[in-house]
Every structure is written in C-alpha cells, then in structure tokens.
Motif scaffolding. Structure first.
Motif, PDB file in Angstrom:
ATOM      1  N   ARG A 131     -58.711 108.530  82.405  1.00 25.77           N
ATOM      2  CA  ARG A 131     -57.708 107.498  82.290  1.00 25.77           C
ATOM      3  C   ARG A 131     -58.378 106.164  82.891  1.00 25.77           C
ATOM      4  O   ARG A 131     -58.071 104.965  82.506  1.00 25.77           O
ATOM      5  CB  ARG A 131     -56.355 107.611  83.191  1.00 25.77           C
ATOM      6  N   ARG A 132     -59.069 106.389  83.965  1.00 26.48           N
ATOM      7  CA  ARG A 132     -59.846 105.259  84.737  1.00 26.48           C
ATOM      8  C   ARG A 132     -60.882 104.807  83.712  1.00 26.48           C
ATOM      9  O   ARG A 132     -60.909 103.528  83.668  1.00 26.48           O
ATOM     10  CB  ARG A 132     -60.843 106.055  85.758  1.00 26.48           C
ATOM     11  N   ARG A 133     -61.292 105.425  82.899  1.00 30.66           N
ATOM     12  CA  ARG A 133     -62.326 104.720  81.785  1.00 30.66           C
ATOM     13  C   ARG A 133     -61.592 103.901  80.714  1.00 30.66           C
ATOM     14  O   ARG A 133     -61.925 102.896  80.501  1.00 30.66           O
ATOM     15  CB  ARG A 133     -63.150 105.839  81.217  1.00 30.66           C
ATOM     16  N   ALA A 134     -60.448 104.498  80.280  1.00 32.43           N
ATOM     17  CA  ALA A 134     -59.673 103.625  79.486  1.00 32.43           C
ATOM     18  C   ALA A 134     -59.168 102.315  80.107  1.00 32.43           C
ATOM     19  O   ALA A 134     -59.093 101.232  79.629  1.00 32.43           O
ATOM     20  CB  ALA A 134     -58.409 104.530  78.914  1.00 32.43           C
ATOM     21  N   ILE A 135     -58.685 102.406  81.331  1.00 31.64           N
ATOM     22  CA  ILE A 135     -58.145 101.266  81.986  1.00 31.64           C
ATOM     23  C   ILE A 135     -59.179 100.023  82.127  1.00 31.64           C
ATOM     24  O   ILE A 135     -58.984  99.198  81.684  1.00 31.64           O
ATOM     25  CB  ILE A 135     -57.542 101.724  83.476  1.00 31.64           C
ATOM     26  N   VAL A 136     -60.546 100.700  82.460  1.00 32.01           N
ATOM     27  CA  VAL A 136     -61.625  99.766  82.768  1.00 32.01           C
ATOM     28  C   VAL A 136     -61.963  98.994  81.416  1.00 32.01           C
ATOM     29  O   VAL A 136     -62.004  97.808  81.353  1.00 32.01           O
ATOM     30  CB  VAL A 136     -62.854 100.475  83.381  1.00 32.01           C
ATOM     31  N   GLN A 137     -62.000  99.912  80.337  1.00 34.91           N
ATOM     32  CA  GLN A 137     -62.564  99.221  79.293  1.00 34.91           C
ATOM     33  C   GLN A 137     -61.244  98.116  78.550  1.00 34.91           C
ATOM     34  O   GLN A 137     -61.544  97.138  77.938  1.00 34.91           O
ATOM     35  CB  GLN A 137     -62.491 100.443  77.963  1.00 34.91           C
ATOM     36  N   ALA A 138     -59.876  98.438  79.273  1.00 32.56           N
ATOM     37  CA  ALA A 138     -58.892  97.605  78.532  1.00 32.56           C
ATOM     38  C   ALA A 138     -58.642  96.406  79.430  1.00 32.56           C
ATOM     39  O   ALA A 138     -58.237  95.467  78.865  1.00 32.56           O
ATOM     40  CB  ALA A 138     -57.489  98.556  78.672  1.00 32.56           C
ATOM     41  N   VAL A 139     -59.133  96.202  80.670  1.00 36.06           N
ATOM     42  CA  VAL A 139     -58.607  95.142  81.439  1.00 36.06           C
ATOM     43  C   VAL A 139     -59.963  94.267  81.739  1.00 36.06           C
ATOM     44  O   VAL A 139     -59.733  92.999  81.903  1.00 36.06           O
ATOM     45  CB  VAL A 139     -58.114  95.631  82.685  1.00 36.06           C
ATOM     46  N   TYR A 140     -61.138  94.673  81.572  1.00 37.51           N
ATOM     47  CA  TYR A 140     -62.204  93.993  81.898  1.00 37.51           C
ATOM     48  C   TYR A 140     -63.082  93.402  80.816  1.00 37.51           C
ATOM     49  O   TYR A 140     -63.017  94.035  79.470  1.00 37.51           O
ATOM     50  CB  TYR A 140     -63.284  94.533  82.800  1.00 37.51           C
ATOM     51  N   VAL A 141     -63.533  92.197  80.829  1.00 37.13           N
ATOM     52  CA  VAL A 141     -64.361  91.872  79.530  1.00 37.13           C
ATOM     53  C   VAL A 141     -65.448  92.602  79.470  1.00 37.13           C
ATOM     54  O   VAL A 141     -66.052  93.186  80.452  1.00 37.13           O
ATOM     55  CB  VAL A 141     -64.940  90.224  79.960  1.00 37.13           C
ATOM     56  N   PRO A 142     -65.985  92.745  78.373  1.00 36.06           N
ATOM     57  CA  PRO A 142     -66.797  93.925  77.934  1.00 36.06           C
ATOM     58  C   PRO A 142     -68.219  93.876  78.922  1.00 36.06           C
ATOM     59  O   PRO A 142     -68.638  95.084  79.507  1.00 36.06           O
ATOM     60  CB  PRO A 142     -67.462  93.560  76.628  1.00 36.06           C
ATOM     61  N   ASP A 143     -68.962  92.792  79.177  1.00 44.01           N
ATOM     62  CA  ASP A 143     -70.126  92.709  80.097  1.00 44.01           C
ATOM     63  C   ASP A 143     -69.785  93.179  81.739  1.00 44.01           C
ATOM     64  O   ASP A 143     -70.803  93.597  82.181  1.00 44.01           O
ATOM     65  CB  ASP A 143     -70.828  91.364  79.926  1.00 44.01           C
TER      66      ASP A 143
END
Length: 277
Positions: A131-143
């Motif tokens: 879930r943490r990985r999904a959250i990070v990928q969803a809220v931060y800009v890619p770089d």
C-alpha cells in the motif's frame, strides 16, 4: 537524520527534499478508560466567557458594512465561495492505488488534492509495504517518487521505531489491539497558484496509537499544518515537496476519554472521507 529526530515520539512522512518531519503525538500517561478530572468552576467560567466573547465578535463582524437588511439572493444564484465554504466543484472521478485522482486543474482542485494527500500520507496504509508503494506512486511527481520510495521504506521498516510504537516487525498490531493512524483535514488555504504549480497549506488533526486493553500507546490527538508544493503533471496534481509545522492546536476540553473498545469501534465503523474544497 536519526529516527528519534524524525519522529519525536511518532512516525515521519519523509515528504520533501528538506527531510520534512511528520511527528505523531507522544503517548499520554493515562490508559484508556480513565476519566479525566472534574473541571474546576473557574475553568468553566473562563470557557463560558470565551464563548460569549466569540459570539459577540462574530455578530459584530457580520454586521460590518451593512446599512440595512441583507439582500435575499435569488434561488438560482450560488453563494460566493469563502475560505470555509465548498465551491461545489466535483473533487475527483477516480482513484489510483486507493488515492483519489482526477482533481480539477484550478485552485480549488489543488486544495482538494492537498487535503486528500495529507489524509493518505498519514494513514495506516503507509505501514504496509504494498500500500505504501501504491500511495507514493500516486501522490508524488515521478522524479520525486523514485527518491522518496527508498526513504519511506527505510523509515517504515525500522525495527526500533516499530517496536517503540507497539507494532511487530511487519508493521502490524499485536493480537487484541487495533492500530490507528488517521489524518483528518480541517481546512485548506491556497498560498500561491500559478496554473501548473500551486502551494497549498492543509490544517489537520491526527489520531495515532493502539486501541485495546493493555495498550501502552493509547490513541492520542495532535494538530499540524502541512504546506504542499504541487505540480500539474500527466493530467493531475502531484506533490513535489512539502513542509510541516505544529498546530494551531485548540484548547482541550474536559471530556471523558473513550474506552479502548469505543475507540477501536469508532475507527473501524467510521470510514475515511474524500476531501473537497
């Protein structure tokens, strides 16, 4: 930075390039179910006087600049948006990794995005690797997401930190206890808006701790303000950085603390919200 520095008694959302800290409340000394002391008469009098002063001030403010009775708006005229009123704009139309997405490309959309980002970054989902990985990928800009992922993985799998807040090595609560980590946005403010960039502050409270008989870290409340730097990318708002400060925190009331069972039931029965400006 050490985990002790980052947490100050709680967990950290390493959200930005400046080692941003998200501190969670220190565990209170009193266990669940212990009623608070009976309020003294002097404190009750101060509370009553304070309420009266606030009411008088509110009435005086409302009457400023009015030479006569206020005009009655027509039924088809929407109210003007204020700092506390909803705009009526639909906040989102989809989710990505359990995180709302599809925010409007305007100032209100940026505020809605920031409120939802604050909520999900302070959720118990950050203690689960998938879930943490999904959250990070969803809220931060890619770089930024690529850099933040390793930082956050290191923080949320630190064995000393997990033990200190009462979780096992996988971030789960002991049998019979319910782990609670919830962020509750109270309001948002657009500090800057530039079309494809925005700076938005979110004022929120947090609930953090373990609910259950014998808990050494009962659920406690704290207040913070996060200021998010947002960027419009790939058709949605994303975080490029954020900072945090304490408060503003309201004065606590003399209310009976909830029992362990009441707190665990409340969090499990009352679902989280999608926040909209």
């Amino acid at each position: 930075m050490s985990n002790d520095d980052q947490y100050g008694g709680g967990h950290a959302d390493v959200g930005g390039t400046g080692q941003t800290r998200t501190r969670l409340p220190d565990a209170p000394a009193d266990p669940y179910g212990t009623p608070r002391r009976t309020p003294r008469a002097s404190r009750g009098l101060v509370t009553v006087v304070g309420v009266v002063v606030l009411l008088v001030a509110a009435i005086a403010f409302a009457n400023q600049g009015q030479d006569g009775p206020p005009a009655t708006p027509s039924a088809d005229t929407p109210p003007a948006a204020t700092s506390t009123a909803p705009t009526g704009t639909r906040p989102v139309d989809a989710k990505n990794g359990g995180v709302p997405q599809g925010f409007a490309h305007d100032e209100q959309g940026a505020q809605s995005a920031a409120a939802n980002f604050a909520a999900v970054l302070g959720s118990d989902g950050m203690f689960d690797s998938a879930r943490r990985r999904a959250i990070v990928q969803a809220v931060y800009v890619p770089d930024v997401a690529a850099a933040r992922q390793s930082d956050l993985d290191r923080v949320y799998t630190d064995q000393q930190f997990l033990a200190r807040i009462g979780l096992d090595n996988t971030g789960r609560a002991p049998k019979g206890l319910t782990f609670i980590s919830r962020t509750n946005p109270l309001g948002t403010k657009a500090e800057k808006f530039g079309g494809d960039t925005a700076t938005v502050s979110v004022w929120f409270s947090t609930l953090f701790g373990l609910a259950g008989e014998g808990s050494k870290n009962p659920v406690a409340e704290s207040w913070y303000t996060n200021t998010f730097e947002l960027r419009w990318i790939n058709g949605d708002w994303r975080i490029s950085d954020f900072t945090q400060k304490d408060g503003p925190a309201p004065v606590g009331r003399d209310q009976r603390a909830a029992s362990a069972e009441e707190m665990a039931a409340a969090v499990s029965q009352f679902g989280g919200l999608t926040y909209a400006r």
